[in-house]
Design a protein around this motif. Sequence first.
Motif, PDB file in Angstrom:
ATOM      1  N   PHE A 102      14.048  72.633  32.561  1.00 21.23           N
ATOM      2  CA  PHE A 102      13.209  73.707  32.028  1.00 21.23           C
ATOM      3  C   PHE A 102      12.524  74.506  33.141  1.00 21.23           C
ATOM      4  O   PHE A 102      12.133  75.650  32.925  1.00 21.23           O
ATOM      5  N   ARG A 103      12.394  73.917  34.314  1.00 24.24           N
ATOM      6  CA  ARG A 103      11.823  74.662  35.435  1.00 24.24           C
ATOM      7  C   ARG A 103      12.844  75.581  36.109  1.00 24.24           C
ATOM      8  O   ARG A 103      12.499  76.295  37.050  1.00 24.24           O
ATOM      9  N   THR A 104      14.091  75.584  35.610  1.00 23.25           N
ATOM     10  CA  THR A 104      15.057  76.598  36.072  1.00 23.25           C
ATOM     11  C   THR A 104      14.895  77.899  35.297  1.00 23.25           C
ATOM     12  O   THR A 104      15.500  78.909  35.658  1.00 23.25           O
ATOM     13  N   ILE A 105      14.079  77.896  34.248  1.00 21.09           N
ATOM     14  CA  ILE A 105      13.842  79.109  33.452  1.00 21.09           C
ATOM     15  C   ILE A 105      12.947  80.052  34.244  1.00 21.09           C
ATOM     16  O   ILE A 105      11.879  79.640  34.728  1.00 21.09           O
ATOM     17  N   PRO A 106      13.346  81.305  34.424  1.00 21.60           N
ATOM     18  CA  PRO A 106      12.501  82.258  35.164  1.00 21.60           C
ATOM     19  C   PRO A 106      11.095  82.336  34.568  1.00 21.60           C
ATOM     20  O   PRO A 106      10.930  82.513  33.357  1.00 21.60           O
ATOM     21  N   GLY A 107      10.094  82.188  35.416  1.00 21.95           N
ATOM     22  CA  GLY A 107       8.704  82.183  34.977  1.00 21.95           C
ATOM     23  C   GLY A 107       8.148  80.792  34.777  1.00 21.95           C
ATOM     24  O   GLY A 107       6.933  80.600  34.719  1.00 21.95           O
ATOM     25  N   LEU A 108       9.041  79.801  34.642  1.00 16.91           N
ATOM     26  CA  LEU A 108       8.592  78.419  34.435  1.00 16.91           C
ATOM     27  C   LEU A 108       8.924  77.526  35.623  1.00 16.91           C
ATOM     28  O   LEU A 108       8.922  76.300  35.509  1.00 16.91           O
ATOM     29  N   GLU A 109       9.185  78.150  36.775  1.00 13.95           N
ATOM     30  CA  GLU A 109       9.561  77.369  37.955  1.00 13.95           C
ATOM     31  C   GLU A 109       8.493  76.350  38.347  1.00 13.95           C
ATOM     32  O   GLU A 109       8.806  75.293  38.884  1.00 13.95           O
ATOM     33  N   HIS A 110       7.236  76.672  38.069  1.00 13.45           N
ATOM     34  CA  HIS A 110       6.135  75.770  38.427  1.00 13.45           C
ATOM     35  C   HIS A 110       5.386  75.299  37.178  1.00 13.45           C
ATOM     36  O   HIS A 110       4.192  74.969  37.241  1.00 13.45           O
ATOM     37  N   ALA A 111       6.084  75.265  36.062  1.00 11.52           N
ATOM     38  CA  ALA A 111       5.445  74.898  34.795  1.00 11.52           C
ATOM     39  C   ALA A 111       4.867  73.496  34.836  1.00 11.52           C
ATOM     40  O   ALA A 111       5.495  72.556  35.339  1.00 11.52           O
ATOM     41  N   GLU A 112       3.658  73.373  34.306  1.00  7.24           N
ATOM     42  CA  GLU A 112       3.031  72.073  34.112  1.00  7.24           C
ATOM     43  C   GLU A 112       3.046  71.785  32.613  1.00  7.24           C
ATOM     44  O   GLU A 112       2.598  72.609  31.806  1.00  7.24           O
ATOM     45  N   PHE A 113       3.541  70.618  32.242  1.00  8.86           N
ATOM     46  CA  PHE A 113       3.748  70.305  30.830  1.00  8.86           C
ATOM     47  C   PHE A 113       2.602  69.445  30.294  1.00  8.86           C
ATOM     48  O   PHE A 113       2.299  68.384  30.829  1.00  8.86           O
ATOM     49  N   ALA A 114       1.973  69.945  29.224  1.00  9.67           N
ATOM     50  CA  ALA A 114       0.949  69.154  28.538  1.00  9.67           C
ATOM     51  C   ALA A 114       1.592  68.085  27.675  1.00  9.67           C
ATOM     52  O   ALA A 114       0.996  67.033  27.419  1.00  9.67           O
ATOM     53  N   ARG A 115       2.821  68.359  27.217  1.00 10.34           N
ATOM     54  CA  ARG A 115       3.583  67.388  26.441  1.00 10.34           C
ATOM     55  C   ARG A 115       5.049  67.708  26.619  1.00 10.34           C
ATOM     56  O   ARG A 115       5.459  68.870  26.540  1.00 10.34           O
ATOM     57  N   LEU A 116       5.837  66.697  26.869  1.00 14.83           N
ATOM     58  CA  LEU A 116       7.276  66.894  26.945  1.00 14.83           C
ATOM     59  C   LEU A 116       7.897  66.630  25.581  1.00 14.83           C
ATOM     60  O   LEU A 116       7.272  66.052  24.688  1.00 14.83           O
ATOM     61  N   GLY A 117       9.112  67.097  25.416  1.00 12.85           N
ATOM     62  CA  GLY A 117       9.764  66.982  24.123  1.00 12.85           C
ATOM     63  C   GLY A 117      10.176  65.554  23.792  1.00 12.85           C
ATOM     64  O   GLY A 117      10.210  64.678  24.655  1.00 12.85           O
ATOM     65  N   GLY A 118      10.477  65.330  22.544  1.00  8.97           N
ATOM     66  CA  GLY A 118      10.909  64.015  22.097  1.00  8.97           C
ATOM     67  C   GLY A 118      11.675  64.117  20.804  1.00  8.97           C
ATOM     68  O   GLY A 118      11.855  65.203  20.241  1.00  8.97           O
ATOM     69  N   LEU A 119      12.118  62.985  20.306  1.00  4.28           N
ATOM     70  CA  LEU A 119      12.951  62.958  19.111  1.00  4.28           C
ATOM     71  C   LEU A 119      12.693  61.661  18.354  1.00  4.28           C
ATOM     72  O   LEU A 119      12.541  60.596  18.959  1.00  4.28           O
TER      73      LEU A 119
END
Length: 477
Positions: A309-326
Amino acid sequence: MTATKPFPDPVHIIGAGLAGSEAAWQVASAGGRVVLHEMRPQRMTEAHRTDGLAELVCSNSFRSDDAANNAVGLLHAEMRRLGSLIMRAADTNQVPAGGALAVDREGFSTAVTKALNDHPLIEIRREEIAGLPPAEWRNVIVATGPLTSAPLAGAIRELTDESALAFFDAIAPIVHKDSIDMNVAWFQSRYDKVGPGGTGADYINCPMTKEQYDAFVDALLAGEKVDFKDWETNTPYFDGCLPVEVMAERGRETLRHGPMKPVGLTNPHDPTTKPYAIVQLRQDNKLGTLYNMVGFQTKLKHGAQQRVFRTIPGLEHAEFARLGGLHRNTFLNSPKLLDPQLRLRVEPRLRFAGQMTGCEGYVESASIGLLTGLYAAANARGHSLAPPPSTTALGALLGHITGGHIETIDTGPRSFQPMNINFGLFPPLASPPTKKPDGTRLRGNEKTVAKKQAMSARALADLDHWISEHLNVAAAA
C-alpha cells in the motif's frame, strides 16, 4: 408510539451490535422491559476492539443518504420515521463523505451505548449466552451477528438440523491523514457531489499511471496472504465486500472498474493528465485525523499490506492506525428456517435479527433489528403486527430474508445469499413514469432516475400509512 400499559415479561435480546441495539430501543420505546445480553468484554471476537455497543468493525460508511434516488438512502429515511436509535446516532456523529452518510465510529458507538444505558426500561448484562436461551425466556431476539460464538451457533444448528452458510467479510486499512502526501493527493468527491455534512471535496484521491497501476496489481497478486484455517477453506466470499487481492485475481482491470475507477475526478496537480486509476480514502473520524482506504479490504499479511500500500502515490510514508483483516461470517438459510415475523419455525419464541438473517450492511442489519423489536413488542402485548408493505425498503428487505428465494438451482448449492437493499427487491411500479413534469418524454437514463424516484415516493407514502394504521393503534392499545 409510546405504549401506556406495561409488558408482563421482559424481552431478552442477545447481542448488542447494531441490530440488537436497535431492537432494544424499539421494544423499550414501546414501553417494554428489555434485558440486553452482550458478551463483550467478557469474551471478545476476532473483529471487535472495544466493549462499546454497536461498534463498527468494518467501514464507517452507512452509504448513500439520498432517499429519492438510492435504496439504502430510502431505508435511512424509513428508519428515521420509525424513531431509529441507530440513525439518530449516525446523524449526530456524521463526518464528511460526499454523497454518503459516514460517521465518527467512536462517537457513534458512544452515543448508542449511552442511550441504552440511560433508558430506564433497559438492563444491560455483560455475559455470554453459551447455548440456547433458558426455556423460561419466552420472547427472545437473537442478534449475535456474523461472529456468533461457537456454543450458541452450534446450539442453533442442532436445533434446526441445518448447517449455517458462511462467507468472508473483510476490513479495510485506516491511515493517519497527516502521513498522506497532499502534494500528490488531493481532496475531491466523485463528480463533486455534496452529501450530508460534506462539501463536495470529501475524499482524498491518490492517482496512478498505467505503469504504477500494473506494478500495484502485480504486488497485490504476489503479496503474502494470511493462511486459511481448516474450517475456512470452503467458505465463499460475499461479492459486496471482496478483498482487494481477490478482485485483482479476477482480472487486471477489475480494480480499475471497481474501487479504483478514475471517473468524475480531476487531479489539480496535473489537470491535463487523466489518471489511469485512483485510490480513494474516506474520513473515518469526526476530527478528520483518520482516513480509511475505500474498497481495500484485504487478507494480505500486515507486512505485505504496509509494503504494497505504500507503493500508492501519496501513501509512500503512510502510517496505519489499523491494518486490514478478514474474518468468517455466518448466516442462516432464513427463508427455510424463519417465518414471516423472523421467528425460528421450530421454536417460535426465538426471533433472529441482523446480518445472521442474510442481510448485508450496517443499515440493513439495524433495520431488521428494528423490525424484530416491533414484532417482539407487539407479541408481548398479545397483538399480531402486519408486516411493512413490500413496496417499502423495510418490507422489500424482509421479503428477501423470509421468502421468495429458490431453494436449489438444479442440483447446485442453495441460492440464498446475503443481500444489500436495492430496488431490485421492490415490486415493480404499476405505471412506470414516461414523461417529465413539463410533459416531454423521458429518454435514456432519465427513465431509470424517474423510476427510482417514483418507487421511493411510493415507499414513503405506504410506510406512513402503515405506521398510522398499525403502529399508532398498537401503541394506544
